[in-house]
Design an enzyme around this catalytic site. Structure first.
Site, PDB file in Angstrom:
ATOM      1  N   PRO B 138       6.772   4.520  -8.022  1.00 42.92           N
ATOM      2  CA  PRO B 138       7.352   3.215  -7.674  1.00 42.92           C
ATOM      3  C   PRO B 138       6.968   2.180  -8.743  1.00 42.92           C
ATOM      4  O   PRO B 138       5.816   2.146  -9.195  1.00 42.92           O
ATOM      5  CB  PRO B 138       6.711   2.896  -6.324  1.00 42.92           C
ATOM      6  N   GLU B 271      -0.938   2.020  -3.346  1.00 41.67           N
ATOM      7  CA  GLU B 271      -0.560   2.191  -4.755  1.00 41.67           C
ATOM      8  C   GLU B 271       0.596   3.162  -4.975  1.00 41.67           C
ATOM      9  O   GLU B 271       0.604   3.918  -5.953  1.00 41.67           O
ATOM     10  CB  GLU B 271      -1.800   2.614  -5.564  1.00 41.67           C
ATOM     11  N   GLY B 272       1.545   3.135  -4.076  1.00 42.32           N
ATOM     12  CA  GLY B 272       2.727   3.981  -4.247  1.00 42.32           C
ATOM     13  C   GLY B 272       2.506   5.442  -3.935  1.00 42.32           C
ATOM     14  O   GLY B 272       3.423   6.245  -4.079  1.00 42.32           O
ATOM     15  N   TYR B 460     -16.148 -10.690 -12.637  1.00 41.92           N
ATOM     16  CA  TYR B 460     -15.055 -10.351 -13.546  1.00 41.92           C
ATOM     17  C   TYR B 460     -15.591 -10.408 -14.968  1.00 41.92           C
ATOM     18  O   TYR B 460     -16.067 -11.456 -15.417  1.00 41.92           O
ATOM     19  CB  TYR B 460     -13.922 -11.355 -13.344  1.00 41.92           C
TER      20      TYR B 460
END
Lengths: 539, 539
Positions: B138, B271-272, B460
């Site tokens: 996807p 996540e598809g 991060y």
């Protein structure tokens, strides 16, 4: 269970086996209620007091001597019980159907109770039961109202209650992250007491608070009366440990993550069918420095609903935010001590609580008051909110007295989005009244918004009715009819009671074939022999 | 992709196939950065500009004429493409590894792209692919940075990209419940524009915002830069529709429910690999009447961290709340326009945004300011926060210019509880520096707290380094080393980037054998032939 002579080996759960709660808190019916029952519903006669344990017929345990010896070798002799008291006290939950069934002579119960003391012991008990073909019903406070503890064998040869009472410790208090690690068997009040000694609270107060356990809150996806501010229990859980027949699962390295699906949310609400939750890491808060309660009167439910919605969609929320409809307000059900008394404020009564630091409480309560006033609400002062708070755990005790008097009483609940609250409320009310009318009885249906979210709310219904015919069949038929309506109108089959045995059929409609396939797949992966809480949750 | 002569049949995704974003927004390196690279890291030489499409070697499509005809019969001839442009533009995501690989002559790509226009067409495409043994990836905005779009066949004979570009509608706006129903292929800016016309916002601004889609946000469990106030994307999702090879799943009758496990949370972050998310119902808010930004300077990261924690644990939160460490503050990375400029405020820079009704903004910003001051922070005014906001989507463009110049640059992230933030930050930083030192290169490691929660925060990291040897191998080795450290120190392998192909190995360590068994069981139940996004997520 001080008045109960049933023989037992394990310590008994605190609640009476055949009624809600503890005997000393049992409540007689007030004159107001008795009058109301007679006038409104034509209630007369009644079941009389529940039969005593001397009349109980309990089938013999299906556990063999070898089973008992093997389980005792794992957990210790003193933590395995097959006496009538061990079994009956863990025979099910506390729905009205449960209470009606407890009044029958012939009882169903697990074949024994086992109380392990560690994850390893839980794992060993599960391994033995899997090998031996014995089903396992995890047991915390015993407060399920959806048949979540029914002693079903699922086709196996016996079933035990796995009592988590020995999982009673506060394992860790992380004052930096504001997280507490609790063993799963710790009851709500004990958890709060342990936190309170250190200056913290959890803030989770479901109706079952006095008896239910931390693990039960997690397994049943519980929601407390202060959820508007403190969050639902699934919001509070950051980590959990579950012992499954295929190993131990430990989750929760961070409050939020993108490491795939959130598997915590698979075990929250798993109702003992996927694993035994033995430890839970929950968010805590500093004890509120300030608590402000305020009751509000709205002209009608619609006006109050709009006000609640405005506050729920703002960023400043009370911890408690509830709204009774006109019927519930009229019988003063929101304020337990005054049920049936003639001094209802009329209209629709809302109860709010604000808790936190003084600045926070001031800002939030002022902003909410402005929204309530803008919607047409009138502040009534704190009294009615205080009396709601003081009496909030009393209501379930009334049910037993009502049954004695011949009136059935049960609650059911759902949740929907704000745009459908009126439609769902009307549909459920009508379904209840119609279902009772079909078997020729009258019912009083009361409703309140019990929990609010930005996108919607829960609707909590209390129904009181004249019992007729077989009382189990009477309610089961009504419940089936209304459950079907809830699912058809697009609402959820449960906002916080859970699925258990009673809602399983409608869960299948709610989540559809793919959803059912997912639940069954998880079940097969972690419990391939199907020993864990058979007949619950998974359609 | 205006400058790209690659032939194609389907409209191309907006991003360049071999670099971040659109050409007109490409950014050259500032003098400050070039000086920094040379002085601090000894960067010289470089890869030079990315090779043009004329030098690309793409293996021939493995789709047969019969495949193309069958797919065209489902979605229409004009929605199936097997030209180089159709394939290369959907060949993967935009991690540094992806960008490095796009510079190689030999390219991997899906064998074709298919753009269905309805749930039924998606279901038919999946049915055909299952029958024909073709894998399906996807594809939304193509912004994965964890290998989530790698064109793997999983042992099948071919792989297609299933492009959701035709799922571009705002289906419903529920102004009572504040819910918007979006088709999954709608990009972030378009979703905000459609809401904006009606006076609402979604408030989800991840770094990928300009290109990523609503369905991608859901599938990847995305988190935006304003998550402190607006919530993560998984908080925003109330309902979703996923088309799986075994049927369609529709979830979300209420914002919260106790009807068993929350299956939305199984498909959020899937996540598809479990299904194609085609529709998402998300919470929206009225456009903020007021926006207040404020930058703060703290003496050091520890002081700022304590301040952020105090605010994150209060009930009055900014929408944006970020804190750069001393290194990141020193190079002005928090304010993209000034990177490398010499006028850093020094210390640790925090950026805050408050949005909402004027009353709410006033109350929240005052309370936060009090907490920040109490922690030792100094208000710097709005300028640095404004420039952070203005430049926040620019940083990824720098990577391509850095690669041209011979400097590698990548980001990675994790999350942990507040008590472990310092430990995790130190461990990750040390792992990065050590891993580069091992292959004899220098690196600059910068860190910020990007998202806060009451119980913890995300960390991060941005790392810039001198490329050496095979640049793919160089970074892959570093990334493996630091991922191992993240898992070993007890943090999560990803706070918001996801799992994809790159983190799969460490997800297995994070969730353990039982967690892996659960993911595999769900995968088998909904995608038994394994056609959906092979090699991603499920270990």
């Amino acid at each position: 269970m001080a008045d109960d002579p049933l023989p037992h080996l394990l310590p008994l759960p605190p609640m009476r086996w055949n009624a809600w709660g503890i005997p000393s808190d049992a409540r007689p019916l007030s004159k107001g209620i008795v009058d109301l029952l007679e006038a409104a519903l034509g209630v007369g006669g009644g079941l009389g007091p529940a039969p005593g344990p001397e009349s109980v017929e309990l089938p013999p345990t299906r556990l063999t001597g070898a089973d008992v010896a093997a389980l005792a070798a794992i957990v210790g002799q003193e933590h395995v019980g097959t006496e009538p008291g061990d079994r009956l006290s863990r025979a099910g939950g506390k729905s009205t159907l449960d209470l009606l069934r407890r009044r029958e002579a012939r009882q169903l119960a697990p074949d024994g109770a086992v109380a392990p003391g560690s994850d390893d012991e839980v794992a060993a008990v599960l391994a033995y039961c899997e090998e031996a073909g014995v089903a396992v019903v995890p047991f915390g406070g015993g407060t399920s109202v959806v048949g979540g503890l029914d002693p079903e064998t699922g086709g196996l040869r016996a079933v035990i209650a796995l009592d988590l009472r020995r999982f009673g410790a506060l394992v860790r208090l992380d004052e930096i992250s504001l997280l507490a690690t609790f063993q799963a068997g710790i009851p709500g009040p004990r958890a709060e007491a342990l936190l309170g000694e250190r200056g913290y609270i959890l803030g989770h107060y479901p109706q079952s608070f006095q008896f239910a356990t931390i693990g039960g809150f997690a397994a049943a996806r519980s929601s407390g009366q202060a959820s508007a501010g403190y969050g639902r229990f699934d919001d509070m859980v950051v980590g959990l440990t579950a012992v499954t027949p295929r190993g131990v699962l430990r989750l929760g390295r961070a409050q939020k993550s993108a490491a795939g699906p959130d598997l915590r949310q698979v075990f929250l609400g798993s109702e003992g069918a996927f694993g035994v939750i033995t430890e839970v890491v929950v968010r805590i808060r500093p004890k509120p420095e300030r608590v402000v309660r305020q009751a509000w009167r709205f002209e009608d439910f619609a006006q109050g609903e709009a006000a609640l919605r405005a506050v729920a969609q703002s960023s400043f929320r009370p911890t408690v935010l509830r709204l009774s409809d006109e019927v519930e307000t009229g019988v003063n059900l929101a304020t337990t001590e005054k049920i049936g008394a003639g001094d209802s404020p009329g209209g629709a009564l809302a109860v709010t609580t604000f808790e936190g630091a003084p600045d926070e409480v001031r800002a939030a309560s002022e902003l909410a008051a402005r929204a309530f006033e803008a919607a047409g609400g009138a502040a009534l002062g704190p009294e009615l909110a205080d009396s709601w708070e003081a009496g909030r755990y009393s209501a379930p005790y009334l049910r037993d007295a009502l049954l004695d008097a011949g009136a059935g009483c049960e609650t059911l609940e759902t949740a929907t989005t704000w745009d459908k609250v009126d439609e769902v409320k009307a549909a459920v009310t009508e379904a209840l009244l119609e279902a009772f009318a079909e078997n020729g009885t009258k019912a009083l249906v009361m409703c309140h918004i019990s929990h609010v979210y930005p996108a919607g709310a829960s609707l909590y219904f209390t129904v009181v009715y004249a019992m007729a015919g077989d009382p189990v069949e009477q309610w089961a038929a009504v419940k089936a009819a209304v459950s079907q309506v809830i699912v058809e109108v697009g609402a959820t089959i449960s906002h916080h009671h859970g699925v258990g045995a009673d809602h399983r059929r409608w869960l299948a409609e709610e989540i559809g074939e793919v959803g059912v396939a997912v639940l069954r797949a998880v079940k097969s992966a972690v419990d391939p022999k199907g020993i864990l809480n058979p007949g619950k949750l998974v359609p």
